[in-house]
Enzyme design. Structure first.
Site, short mmCIF file in Angstrom:
data_model
loop_
_atom_site.label_atom_id
_atom_site.label_comp_id
_atom_site.label_asym_id
_atom_site.label_seq_id
_atom_site.Cartn_x
_atom_site.Cartn_y
_atom_site.Cartn_z
N HIS A 1 -0.87 32.04 66.01
CA HIS A 1 -1.90 32.04 64.97
C HIS A 1 -2.96 31.00 65.32
O HIS A 1 -2.64 29.96 65.89
CB HIS A 1 -1.28 31.71 63.59
N GLU B 1 2.53 39.10 60.43
CA GLU B 1 2.62 40.51 60.80
C GLU B 1 4.04 40.96 61.14
O GLU B 1 4.36 42.14 61.04
CB GLU B 1 1.69 40.82 61.98
N1 ACO Z 1 2.12 36.14 72.89
C1 ACO Z 1 1.93 35.58 74.10
N2 ACO Z 1 1.01 34.63 74.35
C2 ACO Z 1 0.25 34.22 73.33
C3 ACO Z 1 0.40 34.75 72.04
C4 ACO Z 1 1.37 35.74 71.84
N3 ACO Z 1 1.57 36.30 70.65
N4 ACO Z 1 -0.49 34.16 71.23
C5 ACO Z 1 -1.19 33.31 71.97
N5 ACO Z 1 -0.73 33.33 73.25
C6 ACO Z 1 -1.21 32.55 74.37
C7 ACO Z 1 -2.53 33.14 74.89
O1 ACO Z 1 -2.32 34.12 75.88
C8 ACO Z 1 -3.23 31.92 75.42
O2 ACO Z 1 -2.76 31.64 76.71
P1 ACO Z 1 -3.78 31.14 77.86
O3 ACO Z 1 -4.30 29.81 77.35
O4 ACO Z 1 -2.91 31.01 79.08
O5 ACO Z 1 -4.87 32.17 77.96
C9 ACO Z 1 -2.76 30.80 74.50
O6 ACO Z 1 -1.53 31.24 73.91
C10 ACO Z 1 -3.74 30.53 73.38
O7 ACO Z 1 -4.11 31.75 72.80
P2 ACO Z 1 -5.51 32.01 72.11
O8 ACO Z 1 -5.79 33.47 72.10
O9 ACO Z 1 -6.54 31.11 72.68
O10 ACO Z 1 -5.20 31.47 70.66
P3 ACO Z 1 -5.80 32.00 69.34
O11 ACO Z 1 -5.70 30.91 68.36
O12 ACO Z 1 -7.15 32.58 69.53
O13 ACO Z 1 -4.76 33.18 69.01
C11 ACO Z 1 -3.90 35.07 67.93
C12 ACO Z 1 -4.37 33.61 67.78
C13 ACO Z 1 -5.09 35.95 68.28
C14 ACO Z 1 -3.29 35.53 66.62
C15 ACO Z 1 -2.83 35.14 69.08
O14 ACO Z 1 -1.76 34.27 68.81
C16 ACO Z 1 -2.32 36.57 69.30
O15 ACO Z 1 -2.97 37.33 70.01
N6 ACO Z 1 -1.13 36.94 68.71
C17 ACO Z 1 -0.62 38.29 68.85
C18 ACO Z 1 -1.33 39.25 67.92
C19 ACO Z 1 -0.97 39.02 66.46
O16 ACO Z 1 0.19 38.81 66.11
N7 ACO Z 1 -2.00 39.07 65.61
C20 ACO Z 1 -1.86 38.88 64.15
C21 ACO Z 1 -2.33 37.51 63.78
S1 ACO Z 1 -2.06 37.17 62.05
C22 ACO Z 1 -3.41 37.81 61.27
O17 ACO Z 1 -4.51 37.80 61.76
C23 ACO Z 1 -3.23 38.47 59.96
#
Ligand code: ACO
Length: 366
Positions: free
Chosen positions: A249, A308
């Site tokens: 998140h 989620e």
């Molecule tokens: N699985 C694997 N790796 C992850 C995940 C995940 N679920 N979430 C983040 N990371 C990793 C990213 O790949 C990134 O790695 P990198 O630095 O090597 O590129 C690092 O962690 C940071 O991720 P960001 O995308 O910069 O973090 P952000 O705060 O933007 O992400 C997000 C938040 C988009 C929710 C992300 O955690 C994600 O994609 N989760 C999976 C999708 C999901 O569950 N979405 C629902 C969110 S809840 C809602 O909106 C209602």
């Protein structure tokens, strides 16, 4: 302006004052108008939380929102006449969005209630028409949650099922300045109207990084199949560069409190279901494996369960198809978008940040 001042993806930027909800990402706390989300999910009906959110933003808000919302469901149902099979067979969120786009813009309470009712009425109609069935008209005397399930199935829902959907709608009703709420506030700030703001909100919600994740959570659970396959499957997904849906998140650095609120609702529902207890045990095993693997994969980045994961389990247990999950999210979140849109309007300010030009400086036209 210096390029160093660019806040990529606006992370850490505070862009609004709100009285609506408070997201404490370090403590893992969410309060909606001062009430902890867990308490609201456990006790409050969606209509009451909708009232809580809209209170103060419309002078003519009635003290009991249930009859007004029931009447708005009936008004929204008239719009389903425009739904044909071609539209209904599209991705449900696209079909629901197209129906919302037919609603008139405005900033008054009637417009707001029609929009609040729209995803709740349009989604069951889209699902039924896609399956070759006719839409079921709303029953304004029922609770919002019970009526959604009845319109979807053409059969009454049990009290326990209606209560579980209520808990879900309440849990997702508002959540600070998330991507869809920000989109809705930006649009509202131009004075385009509430229908435009809600359309922007639902379009942002659709993406898998925001509200489009719970459908893929079910795909992930189904692909894993058995608990002993979890570790290998999840590691394989990360090796492919995939993200594990339902984890991570932008704001929470600990467990998303909504995950626990929904897990409690799933547990409650499991008491009257044959299949759900086994599915819950399996999902918990997958969750534990995912958390372990994510800790190894990204030791520097706390990645915990988000809303989620248990959304997927709850909506699946209610018999809602995964393709509709984002629309069901919109059923709850629309009141949040509407309250934020009105709050933004009250501030009277246009949202208009700046960009830094990084292209070529001067070019001669050919
Ligand atoms: N699985 C694997 N790796 C992850 C995940 C995940 N679920 N979430 C983040 N990371 C990793 C990213 O790949 C990134 O790695 P990198 O630095 O090597 O590129 C690092 O962690 C940071 O991720 P960001 O995308 O910069 O973090 P952000 O705060 O933007 O992400 C997000 C938040 C988009 C929710 C992300 O955690 C994600 O994609 N989760 C999976 C999708 C999901 O569950 N979405 C629902 C969110 S809840 C809602 O909106 C209602």
């Amino acid at each position: 302006m210096s390029k160093d001042l660019v806040a990529e993806s606006l992370e850490g930027v505070v862009a609004a004052r709100t009285v609506l909800s408070d997201v404490d990402g370090l403590a893992g706390r969410l309060t909606i108008r001062g009430y902890p989300v867990e308490a609201l999910a456990h006790r409050a009906a969606f209509e009451d939380v909708a009232h809580l959110l809209l209170d103060g933003f419309f002078e003519d808000l009635p003290p009991d929102l249930a009859p007004a919302l029931g009447a708005a469901r009936l008004r929204a149902f008239a719009e389903t006449a425009a739904l044909d099979e071609g539209l209904a067979r599209r991705d449900p969120v696209e079909a629901v969005r197209a129906l919302i786009a037919r609603l008139p813009d405005g900033e008054d309470l009637n417009t707001a209630l029609l929009l609040a009712a729209a995803p709740a009425v349009f989604t069951p109609a889209v699902l039924r028409v896609a399956a070759g069935q006719t839409p079921v008209a709303p029953d304004p005397a029922l609770s919002h949650a019970a009526d959604i399930l009845r319109m979807t199935r053409n059969a009454p829902a049990s009290d326990g099922e209606a209560r579980a959907l209520d808990a879900y709608l309440v849990t997702v009703s508002d959540h600070g300045l998330n991507a869809s709420t920000f989109a809705a506030r930006v649009i509202a700030s131009t004075r385009a109207g509430l229908a435009s703001a809600v359309l922007g909100g639902i379009s942002a919600l659709k993406g898998p990084l925001h509200g489009g994740a719970p459908g893929p959570v079910i795909e992930m659970l189904d692909a894993i199949g058995t608990p002993d396959n979890a570790e290998a499957w999840l590691k394989g997904a990360l090796v492919r560069g995939d993200r594990l849906m339902g984890f991570g998140h932008r704001i929470y650095r600990v467990r998303d409190p909504r995950a626990d609120a929904l897990k409690a609702a799933v547990r409650q529902l499991a008491q009257t279901s044959n299949a759900l207890p086994g599915r819950l045990v399996f999902a918990e095993a997958v969750e534990q494996a995912a958390l372990r693997i994510l800790r190894e994969h990204k030791p520097e980045r706390p990645l915990d369960t988000n809303v989620e994961f248990y959304t997927a389990l709850l909506l699946e247990a209610l018999g809602l198809p995964p393709a509709s999950f984002t629309c069901v999210f919109a059923m709850g979140r629309t009141v949040g978008w509407l309250a934020h849109a009105r709050e933004q309007l009250a501030s009277g300010k246009l949202v208009r940040p700046q960009s830094i030009y990084v292209g070529p400086r001067t070019r001669q036209a050919a």
